[in-house]
Design an enzyme around this catalytic site. Structure first.
Site, PDB file in Angstrom:
ATOM      1  N   SER A  13       0.820  -1.224   0.000  1.00  0.00           N
ATOM      2  CA  SER A  13       0.000   0.000   0.000  1.00  0.00           C
ATOM      3  C   SER A  13       0.849   1.267   0.000  1.00  0.00           C
ATOM      4  O   SER A  13       1.922   1.312   0.599  1.00  0.00           O
ATOM      5  CB  SER A  13      -0.897   0.037   1.232  1.00  0.00           C
ATOM      6  OG  SER A  13      -1.797  -1.022   1.194  1.00  0.00           O
ATOM      7  N   GLU A  30      -3.260 -14.103   1.565  1.00  0.00           N
ATOM      8  CA  GLU A  30      -3.731 -13.336   2.709  1.00  0.00           C
ATOM      9  C   GLU A  30      -5.135 -13.768   3.065  1.00  0.00           C
ATOM     10  O   GLU A  30      -5.524 -13.789   4.210  1.00  0.00           O
ATOM     11  CB  GLU A  30      -3.687 -11.849   2.346  1.00  0.00           C
ATOM     12  CG  GLU A  30      -4.230 -10.940   3.430  1.00  0.00           C
ATOM     13  CD  GLU A  30      -3.719  -9.517   3.287  1.00  0.00           C
ATOM     14  OE1 GLU A  30      -2.724  -9.311   2.577  1.00  0.00           O
ATOM     15  OE2 GLU A  30      -4.315  -8.637   3.904  1.00  0.00           O
TER      16      GLU A  30
END
Lengths: 357, 388
Positions: free
Chosen positions: B126, B242
């Site tokens: 991110s 994830e």
């Protein structure tokens, strides 16, 4: 769909083909407007429906209930009316005459309303009492009755047509089942009518109720999958503002939530069935079925409500068939406990005896 | 599942139970540094006893079994009220991608210390302007001989301040169309000159969430995972991991929190079993965890079948999110006004822990692609609805 083992496919495929052939759209509409068709039930029985789970030593096929869960998912998916669940569970556990249609008069379909639903008491061979809601009580050939006896619970098998059983039909909002109020002023029970008493009856009741809960969750899961499919199909073709409504993000997000609920419900039913059948872990079947039913009750209602919302006005009409699925889910969610009743029960068990499943 | 497999898992389960019964289970402090140290030691204990990386190859320090074996052990950890190991990002998110796409050299060099808890990993995905819209990331990596020179900034880099290694997504081709075709997957040594880590304190009180600045940071070309400009495919795999492995680990952690809460209530307030508000909250938590467990079982099957990223991963993420948030909220609500006093222990509840977990649960619908992004994926790729 629930991932089926080869054995399940062998069971489900012929029944699916039978429904495809027999339950045409017009017939289905007629059925759902009028309740259920004993003829259809009889044809299913000819295919061996109630023989599936009856133990071999009583003339059945002795198939484990875990293997028939997929059939009940199919019943939900197709919204088939009739005492189908009863006919799988009761012959599996109780010695019920071959080919007879059976209802289960059990006040334990609810705990939160237990004081209102009534009960039947047995003393010195006499029974009396009332149960406010008995599914298929008027149509069944025989009635399995859960009573409170002097030594704890007992299970009786009574002829459905017995004049001492006053059965008052109820105008029900469940499109696939009929219900009666059962009242017994006083009746003598013969020894032959007593199926079980004491700890044996208590164990049987625990098992039978667990299966009613789990198969009810499976039926809701089948309905949820069908509602998802119908809704996706509808929003992909229905146009507003010059585009399919399914291209609007607000609509997509509701459809995605429906998918999450339907898929996770199916996964939970599958895991519960697998835990029950698996020798890998020993765990509390009762607790696992409370859990599956609690989730199905909440998530199932969410799915049908979202389906109604995404169908817009048409879904609210009785000309379209959504209302049947919606009303069926509302009926099923109350049967053997909704999420409110079961969450408290599950939590209370977790806080008292450390069982972790 | 064939009978011999059931027996094999049953055997592993017995072995795990035996070992856990004989092993001292650590108490996990809430304070971050202490928590980290305790859990790192715990991971080392697990590694030395052969319980880490059950599904990873032997060259990577694992045991060459399957993801299902790892899940069985995770279930046993939960059952023993034992904590999960610390290196979540490395173990469950980045590690499996390196295991799959990394070179043999990368696997043998990087993965054993990761399993042992010696190396903590972080994930440099991110950026301030590229959260869920990850493909628009701007951190640049310019090839210069046998190294890349990296410039840019990452954010929400969990455990960036503790990490030895960073799985770093960089733009290696600024002109690529579509944007995701110009991204590479690098492994950066966090002690490299030019890296500055600035921890951001989150509402949980943890400084987990870091900003990481890259100022002419050199990364050897040997630390490129896969091919140049082919990082997106690996990143998607990482994000899919994830949703699978990470969810399994979180299941253990959330379950651990529920068990601790039940223990506390039982010990201090035996009357809580008849209080419908309390039993309802515990019941709701129990159901949410079982739903997560059932969902993960299917995911594990997909991992075993090596199906790779699938739109169903987004369903997993949404189910995990709900489990986190249903449990986090239900348990913290039991504190009533005592949530205003984090030092309190009303009814045997650990206020500090429950408040922490409740706050953390709010992150679940944001990290790894928000719930809204997941719903778009489900609607378009799983249900086949038209693009907006």
């Amino acid at each position: 769909m629930m991932s089926l083992t080869a054995a399940d496919v062998d069971l489900v495929t012929p029944i699916r083909e039978f429904f495809d052939r027999r339950v045409t759209s017009d017939y289905h509409h007629a059925l759902l407007s009028g309740g259920w068709d004993p003829e259809l039930m009889a044809e299913l029985d000819d295919l061996g429906w109630s023989e599936l789970t009856r133990p071999e030593n009583r003339g059945g096929l002795g198939i484990d209930l875990t293997a028939v869960a997929g059939l009940i998912v199919l019943v939900g998916d197709r919204l088939i009316p009739g005492p189908l669940v009863e006919q799988l569970i009761l012959p599996a556990y109780l010695d019920i005459p071959d080919g007879s249609l059976v209802a289960f008069a059990d006040p334990a379909v609810t705990l939160d309303w237990a004081s209102s639903i009534g009960s039947v008491h047995m003393e010195s061979g006499q029974i009396q009492g009332t149960i406010e809601l008995v599914r298929f009580g008027a149509e069944a050939d025989s009635l399995v009755l859960a009573v409170d006896g002097p030594d704890g619970p007992a299970l009786l098998l009574l002829p459905g047509s017995d004049p001492a059983l006053a059965l008052t039909p109820i105008t029900s909002s469940d499109p696939t089942s009929q219900y009666v109020r059962l009242e017994i002023a006083s009746r003598t029970v013969t020894d032959a009518e007593i199926l079980a008493t004491g700890t044996e009856a208590a164990t049987l009741l625990r098992q039978i109720r667990a299966w009613f809960r789990l198969l009810t969750a499976c039926e809701i899961s089948g309905i949820a999958r069908r509602m998802l499919e119908k809704t996706v199909e509808y929003v992909a073709q229905r146009q507003q503002f010059g585009k399919p409504v399914g291209s609007f993000q607000a609509v997509k997000h509701i459809a995605a939530s429906m998918a999450q609920a339907a898929i996770s419900m199916e996964a939970l039913c599958e895991a519960t069935v697998s835990d029950i059948s698996s020798a890998e872990v020993d765990f509390d079947i009762e607790m696992a079925t409370w859990t599956a039913k609690a989730y199905a009750a909440g998530a199932g209602r969410q799915v049908v409500e979202d389906a109604l919302q995404l169908h817009g006005g048409i879904g609210f009409t009785t000309e379209y068939d959504l209302h049947w699925y919606y009303r069926r889910v509302l009926a099923l969610r109350t049967w053997y406990g909704d999420e409110h009743e079961l969450h408290a029960l599950i939590g209370s068990r977790r806080l008292t005896d450390g069982v972790d499943r | 599942m064939p009978v011999e497999q059931i027996t094999e898992f049953a055997e592993l389960r017995r072995e795990a139970r035996r070992w856990l019964a004989e092993t001292e289970i650590p108490t996990v402090p809430l304070e971050l540094e202490e928590r980290f140290n305790v859990l790192r030691r715990w991971q080392r204990t697990l590694f030395d006893a052969g319980w880490m990386g059950l599904g990873w190859s032997r060259e990577a320090g694992g045991r060459g079994l399957t993801a299902r074996h790892q899940q069985v052990f995770s279930e046993e950890l939960a059952r023993a009220h034992a904590p999960a190991p610390i290196g979540l990002i490395g173990l469950d998110v980045v590690g499996p991608s390196i295991h799959r796409y990394g070179s043999p050299e990368q696997r043998t060099r990087l993965l054993p210390p990761l399993l042992a808890g010696e190396d903590i990993w972080c994930q440099g995905f991110s950026e301030p302007s590229a959260g869920s819209d990850l493909a628009s990331l701007r951190t640049r990596a310019l090839r210069d001989g046998d190294k890349y020179v990296v410039n840019g900034q990452k954010v929400w880099t969990s455990w960036g301040n503790q990490a030895s290694w960073c799985a770093l997504l960089c733009r290696t081709d600024p002109d690529a169309e579509p944007k995701h075709a110009g991204i590479s997957y690098l492994i950066a040594d966090m002690s490299s000159p030019g890296i500055t880590v600035r921890p951001l304190v989150q509402m949980t009180g943890d400084a987990e969430f870091c900003e990481v600045f890259f100022d002419n940071v050199e990364v050897p070309v040997g630390n490129l995972v896969g091919k140049e400009n082919d990082g997106w495919r690996i990143a998607l795999d990482t994000l899919s991991q994830e949703r699978g492995n990470y969810a399994m680990r979180r299941q253990v952690e959330i379950g651990w929190g529920v068990e601790k809460t039940i223990d506390g209530l039982r010990g201090t307030s035996p009357e809580s079993a008849t209080n419908s508000r309390i039993s309802t909250a515990i019941g709701e938590s129990h159901v949410a965890l079982r739903v997560l467990d059932a969902q993960i079982r299917r995911t594990v099957q997909r991992l075993i079948d090596e199906e790779g990223p699938h739109p169903l991963d987004s369903i997993d993420k949404l189910v995990l999110n709900d489990a986190e948030q249903v449990v986090g909220r239900a348990l913290a609500d039991l504190l009533g006004p005592f949530r205003l006093d984090a030092e309190s222990q009303p009814l045997g509840l650990n206020a500090a822990q429950l408040i922490h977990d409740h706050y953390f649960s709010r992150a679940a619908s944001i990290y790894g692609g928000t719930s809204q992004i997941q719903r778009n994926i489900v609607a378009e790729r799983l249900l086949g609805l038209p693009r907006s």
